[in-house]
Design a protein around this motif. Structure first.
Motif, PDB file in Angstrom:
ATOM      1  N   GLN A 119      52.223  10.098  52.803  1.00  0.00           N
ATOM      2  CA  GLN A 119      53.324   9.127  52.854  1.00  0.00           C
ATOM      3  C   GLN A 119      53.748   8.537  54.019  1.00  0.00           C
ATOM      4  O   GLN A 119      54.179   7.297  54.150  1.00  0.00           O
ATOM      5  CB  GLN A 119      54.548   9.520  52.002  1.00  0.00           C
ATOM      6  CG  GLN A 119      54.401   9.929  50.575  1.00  0.00           C
ATOM      7  CD  GLN A 119      55.546  10.587  49.845  1.00  0.00           C
ATOM      8  OE1 GLN A 119      56.521  10.648  50.443  1.00  0.00           O
ATOM      9  NE2 GLN A 119      55.502  10.563  48.292  1.00  0.00           N
ATOM     10  N   ALA A 120      53.836   9.454  54.935  1.00  0.00           N
ATOM     11  CA  ALA A 120      54.327   8.866  56.239  1.00  0.00           C
ATOM     12  C   ALA A 120      53.236   7.741  56.818  1.00  0.00           C
ATOM     13  O   ALA A 120      53.680   6.667  57.434  1.00  0.00           O
ATOM     14  CB  ALA A 120      54.212  10.139  57.363  1.00  0.00           C
ATOM     15  N   GLU A 121      51.989   8.058  56.590  1.00  0.00           N
ATOM     16  CA  GLU A 121      50.881   7.196  57.089  1.00  0.00           C
ATOM     17  C   GLU A 121      51.071   5.777  56.473  1.00  0.00           C
ATOM     18  O   GLU A 121      50.797   4.657  56.887  1.00  0.00           O
ATOM     19  CB  GLU A 121      49.408   7.759  56.998  1.00  0.00           C
ATOM     20  CG  GLU A 121      49.236   8.870  58.070  1.00  0.00           C
ATOM     21  CD  GLU A 121      48.041   9.494  57.697  1.00  0.00           C
ATOM     22  OE1 GLU A 121      47.268   9.706  58.721  1.00  0.00           O
ATOM     23  OE2 GLU A 121      47.579  10.048  56.760  1.00  0.00           O
ATOM     24  N   ALA A 122      51.246   5.878  55.292  1.00  0.00           N
ATOM     25  CA  ALA A 122      51.229   4.706  54.564  1.00  0.00           C
ATOM     26  C   ALA A 122      52.659   3.888  54.879  1.00  0.00           C
ATOM     27  O   ALA A 122      52.550   2.535  54.822  1.00  0.00           O
ATOM     28  CB  ALA A 122      51.566   4.962  52.952  1.00  0.00           C
ATOM     29  N   LEU A 123      53.755   4.445  54.987  1.00  0.00           N
ATOM     30  CA  LEU A 123      54.906   3.877  55.858  1.00  0.00           C
ATOM     31  C   LEU A 123      54.741   3.244  57.256  1.00  0.00           C
ATOM     32  O   LEU A 123      55.116   2.044  57.369  1.00  0.00           O
ATOM     33  CB  LEU A 123      56.070   4.874  55.960  1.00  0.00           C
ATOM     34  CG  LEU A 123      56.836   5.116  54.878  1.00  0.00           C
ATOM     35  CD1 LEU A 123      58.197   5.750  55.135  1.00  0.00           C
ATOM     36  CD2 LEU A 123      57.447   3.897  54.046  1.00  0.00           C
TER      37      LEU A 123
END
Length: 344
Positions: A119-123
């Motif tokens: 999720q962090a990489e997607a943000l």
């Protein structure tokens, strides 16, 4: 300390006047944030949003905020807001931050940035695509005492740092539906307070080479007590302990080949440290400031927006990702996942 370069493709627009802030989710942490906002020089609270219009209006009245919205989407779309502080439960960080980034707002999202590294990489990808600033609200890294700690270590004040010990524990309410104990809200000690015990070794050394741990899981299945041992090349080690079922001193000790530094409790938000060196008298250093210290992370965001950066050099996307990856490794070892958890 990790310090990644500014993203070259930054298209963040520089606000002309004081930066207008919105708060998404008027919970306990948002009250602390709003109370300290009076000490922010280059910003003002402009809006607050809740799923309850009454709650938003009550919060707005308490802190003299001009706009109150009954949905997160209204705040994200508001022309009265430049930057948003996301203060919803852990399980909702990704969706709330995404909503605001898509709308072109700068985002300061409560820690942990997301429940997992995917999720962090997607943000990060979304922030770069939209040209919107994003930072995890790990306020401790901007505390004046922690900043001075970094300066002391960089100067060689205690020689080569070999060991770090941090602990944080208290007795949380037993309610299984509370945000600290509910799996559906990504509860547990690790994501809420364990991250405080992990940020110092990550700040100094980055990702660990080896992680060992012991965990106690509560009745709801989340972690309620843990001891984590992290190792890096060069005989460097950190011990991180967190608990929702017992009280700990909440101190931090950084040990080196020529001395040690003890951070007064609470180590992640204190005003004092003690420097001890072999053959010298202990030296206490104090850093006084008003409020609890939440204003310093806002100052960092505001400075980055003025400089048209997409991320902070003092707490970069790489720094947030490393913390997420370490916590992912721990939860995988413990067999803990949250309902509906997915990595986009």
């Amino acid at each position: 300390m990790t310090d990644s370069p500014t993203t070259d493709s930054s298209t963040t627009k520089r606000p002309a006047n004081k930066i207008r802030w919105g708060i998404l989710g008027p919970g306990k942490i948002a009250h602390a944030f709003a109370a300290d906002f009076q000490y922010v020089a280059d910003g003002r609270l402009s809006a607050v949003a809740s799923r309850s219009t009454e709650r938003a209006r009550a919060f707005a009245a308490q802190y003299d905020i001009p706009f109150a919205y009954g949905s997160y989407g209204e705040l994200a779309a508001s022309p009265e807001v430049d930057a948003v502080y996301v203060a919803v439960p852990h399980s909702h960080h990704y969706e709330a931050a995404s909503l605001c980034l898509e709308a072109g707002k700068a985002v300061l999202c409560e820690k942990p940035l997301t429940v997992n590294s995917g999720q962090a990489e997607a943000l990060f990808a979304l922030a770069e695509r939209r040209g919107s600033f994003l930072m995890e609200a790990l306020w401790s890294k901007f505390n004046p005492v922690i900043v001075h700690l970094g300066e002391l270590i960089a100067s060689g004040a205690i020689g080569e740092v070999r060991r770090i010990h941090c602990d944080f524990g208290f007795v949380a309410p037993p309610d299984p539906g509370s945000r600290l104990r509910a799996p559906g809200l990504a509860g547990g000690a690790l994501l809420d307070i364990g991250i405080y015990t992990l940020f110092l070794p990550h700040m100094l050394w980055g990702l660990p080479a080896q992680i060992d741990s012991h965990v106690v899981r509560g009745e709801t299945g989340v972690d309620v007590q843990e001891q984590i041992i992290l190792q890096w090349p060069g005989a460097r080690m950190a011990v991180a302990e967190a608990s929702l079922d017992s009280y700990y001193p909440t101190t931090g000790v950084i040990s080196g080949t020529e001395g040690y530094i003890q951070l007064a409790a609470p180590f992640f938000a204190g005003r004092e440290l003690t420097l001890w060196r072999e053959g010298s008298e202990p030296r206490q250093v104090r850093r006084e400031f008003p409020g609890k210290g939440y204003q310093f992370q806002v100052d960092e965001v505001n400075a980055c927006l003025r400089a048209e950066r997409l991320q902070s050099r003092r707490h970069s996307w790489e720094d947030s990702l490393a913390l997420c990856q370490t916590m992912d490794r721990l939860r995988k070892t413990w067999g803990i996942t949250y309902p509906g958890e997915r990595a986009p």
